[in-house]
Design a protein around this motif. Structure first.
Motif, PDB file in Angstrom:
ATOM      1  N   LEU A  96      26.346 -15.197  -2.109  1.00 42.18           N
ATOM      2  CA  LEU A  96      25.087 -15.706  -2.665  1.00 42.18           C
ATOM      3  C   LEU A  96      24.204 -14.583  -3.183  1.00 42.18           C
ATOM      4  CD1 LEU A  96      24.097 -18.395  -0.004  1.00 42.18           C
ATOM      5  CD2 LEU A  96      24.888 -18.802  -2.338  1.00 42.18           C
ATOM      6  N   ALA A  97      24.282 -13.420  -2.573  1.00 43.17           N
ATOM      7  CA  ALA A  97      23.390 -12.325  -2.932  1.00 43.17           C
ATOM      8  C   ALA A  97      23.737 -11.690  -4.270  1.00 43.17           C
ATOM      9  CB  ALA A  97      23.403 -11.257  -1.836  1.00 43.17           C
ATOM     10  N   SER A  98      25.015 -11.497  -4.532  1.00 37.63           N
ATOM     11  CA  SER A  98      25.417 -10.771  -5.747  1.00 37.63           C
ATOM     12  C   SER A  98      24.964 -11.441  -7.038  1.00 37.63           C
ATOM     13  CB  SER A  98      26.930 -10.565  -5.754  1.00 37.63           C
ATOM     14  OG  SER A  98      27.304  -9.708  -4.702  1.00 37.63           O
ATOM     15  N   PRO A  99      25.228 -12.734  -7.248  1.00 36.19           N
ATOM     16  CA  PRO A  99      24.780 -13.330  -8.506  1.00 36.19           C
ATOM     17  C   PRO A  99      23.262 -13.384  -8.645  1.00 36.19           C
ATOM     18  CG  PRO A  99      26.296 -14.799  -7.362  1.00 36.19           C
ATOM     19  CD  PRO A  99      26.004 -13.663  -6.467  1.00 36.19           C
ATOM     20  N   SER A 100      22.568 -13.676  -7.564  1.00 37.54           N
ATOM     21  CA  SER A 100      21.105 -13.735  -7.665  1.00 37.54           C
ATOM     22  C   SER A 100      20.532 -12.346  -7.906  1.00 37.54           C
ATOM     23  CB  SER A 100      20.500 -14.362  -6.410  1.00 37.54           C
ATOM     24  OG  SER A 100      20.806 -13.592  -5.269  1.00 37.54           O
ATOM     25  N   PHE A 101      21.192 -11.333  -7.353  1.00 36.20           N
ATOM     26  CA  PHE A 101      20.711  -9.970  -7.559  1.00 36.20           C
ATOM     27  C   PHE A 101      20.883  -9.546  -9.012  1.00 36.20           C
ATOM     28  CE2 PHE A 101      21.086  -5.320  -7.213  1.00 36.20           C
ATOM     29  CZ  PHE A 101      19.817  -5.083  -6.737  1.00 36.20           C
ATOM     30  N   ARG A 102      21.966  -9.974  -9.647  1.00 43.16           N
ATOM     31  CA  ARG A 102      22.172  -9.650 -11.062  1.00 43.16           C
ATOM     32  C   ARG A 102      21.090 -10.286 -11.925  1.00 43.16           C
ATOM     33  NH1 ARG A 102      23.973  -5.813  -9.357  1.00 43.16           N
ATOM     34  NH2 ARG A 102      26.059  -5.704  -8.549  1.00 43.16           N
ATOM     35  N   VAL A 103      20.678 -11.488 -11.580  1.00 43.66           N
ATOM     36  CA  VAL A 103      19.592 -12.140 -12.320  1.00 43.66           C
ATOM     37  C   VAL A 103      18.312 -11.327 -12.184  1.00 43.66           C
ATOM     38  CG1 VAL A 103      18.146 -14.212 -12.444  1.00 43.66           C
ATOM     39  CG2 VAL A 103      20.608 -14.430 -12.096  1.00 43.66           C
ATOM     40  N   ILE A 104      18.046 -10.847 -10.982  1.00 42.52           N
ATOM     41  CA  ILE A 104      16.846 -10.042 -10.747  1.00 42.52           C
ATOM     42  C   ILE A 104      16.931  -8.723 -11.514  1.00 42.52           C
ATOM     43  CG2 ILE A 104      15.559  -8.789  -8.967  1.00 42.52           C
ATOM     44  CD1 ILE A 104      16.373 -11.112  -7.043  1.00 42.52           C
ATOM     45  N   GLN A 105      18.118  -8.091 -11.517  1.00 41.69           N
ATOM     46  CA  GLN A 105      18.277  -6.845 -12.270  1.00 41.69           C
ATOM     47  C   GLN A 105      18.059  -7.077 -13.763  1.00 41.69           C
ATOM     48  OE1 GLN A 105      22.100  -5.157 -11.299  1.00 41.69           O
ATOM     49  NE2 GLN A 105      21.151  -3.678  -9.932  1.00 41.69           N
ATOM     50  N   ASN A 106      18.582  -8.156 -14.286  1.00 38.34           N
ATOM     51  CA  ASN A 106      18.374  -8.454 -15.711  1.00 38.34           C
ATOM     52  C   ASN A 106      16.904  -8.662 -16.022  1.00 38.34           C
ATOM     53  OD1 ASN A 106      21.047  -8.243 -16.486  1.00 38.34           O
ATOM     54  ND2 ASN A 106      21.468 -10.394 -16.098  1.00 38.34           N
ATOM     55  N   HIS A 107      16.157  -9.201 -15.081  1.00 34.58           N
ATOM     56  CA  HIS A 107      14.716  -9.385 -15.284  1.00 34.58           C
ATOM     57  C   HIS A 107      14.014  -8.039 -15.435  1.00 34.58           C
ATOM     58  CE1 HIS A 107      10.650 -10.887 -14.800  1.00 34.58           C
ATOM     59  NE2 HIS A 107      10.482 -10.010 -13.830  1.00 34.58           N
ATOM     60  N   PHE A 108      14.435  -7.047 -14.657  1.00 33.41           N
ATOM     61  CA  PHE A 108      13.803  -5.735 -14.722  1.00 33.41           C
ATOM     62  C   PHE A 108      14.284  -4.902 -15.909  1.00 33.41           C
ATOM     63  CE2 PHE A 108      12.948  -6.560 -10.177  1.00 33.41           C
ATOM     64  CZ  PHE A 108      11.591  -6.342 -10.200  1.00 33.41           C
ATOM     65  N   ALA A 109      15.382  -5.276 -16.515  1.00 34.73           N
ATOM     66  CA  ALA A 109      15.923  -4.544 -17.659  1.00 34.73           C
ATOM     67  C   ALA A 109      15.294  -5.082 -18.942  1.00 34.73           C
ATOM     68  CB  ALA A 109      17.434  -4.677 -17.696  1.00 34.73           C
TER      69      ALA A 109
END
Length: 122
Positions: free
Chosen positions: A59-72
């Motif tokens: 559950l953490a990996s996909p949600s973390f990628r969404v968060i990283q894309n938000h900061f990029a």
């Protein structure tokens, strides 16, 4: 299974999924810590703990990628990911330092409940 079933939902509310992942990871760690209290159920507790931590990671990996894309903001996902990794390593090393410093205290503690309380504070 989890990614395929809930894949589209990670984009809608990544914070909720990240917190759910953390909950699964903590429950998994607690189950693993409980194995000395019930040696007859060692395999069951250790297996459920490992499964819970694996679901948390899933559950953490996909949600973390969404968060990283938000900061990029300027299409620099690689830069954001590299900086996050540096911060993660720094946090792990800091945690390791505090763990080593607390080892002396933990050696003085003889009851399992005190060790569990010390772990929960950390």
């Amino acid at each position: 299974i989890i990614g395929g079933r809930f894949g589209g939902m990670f984009d809608e509310n990544p914070r909720r999924w990240r917190m759910s992942a953390e909950l699964f990871s903590v429950v998994g760690s607690l189950l693993e810590l409980m194995t000395p209290l019930a040696p007859a159920n060692f395999l069951l507790l250790a297996s459920l703990g490992n499964l819970s931590k694996a679901v948390g990671k899933g559950l953490a990996s996909p949600s973390f990628r969404v968060i990283q894309n938000h900061f990029a903001k300027s299409n620099n996902v690689g830069d954001v990911a590299a900086k996050e990794e540096v911060w993660e390593v720094a946090a792990q090393l800091t945690g390791l330092l505090f763990s080593v410093l607390l080892l002396e205290y933990a050696e003085l503690v003889t009851s399992y409940s005190d060790i569990l309380a010390l772990w929960s504070v950390l």
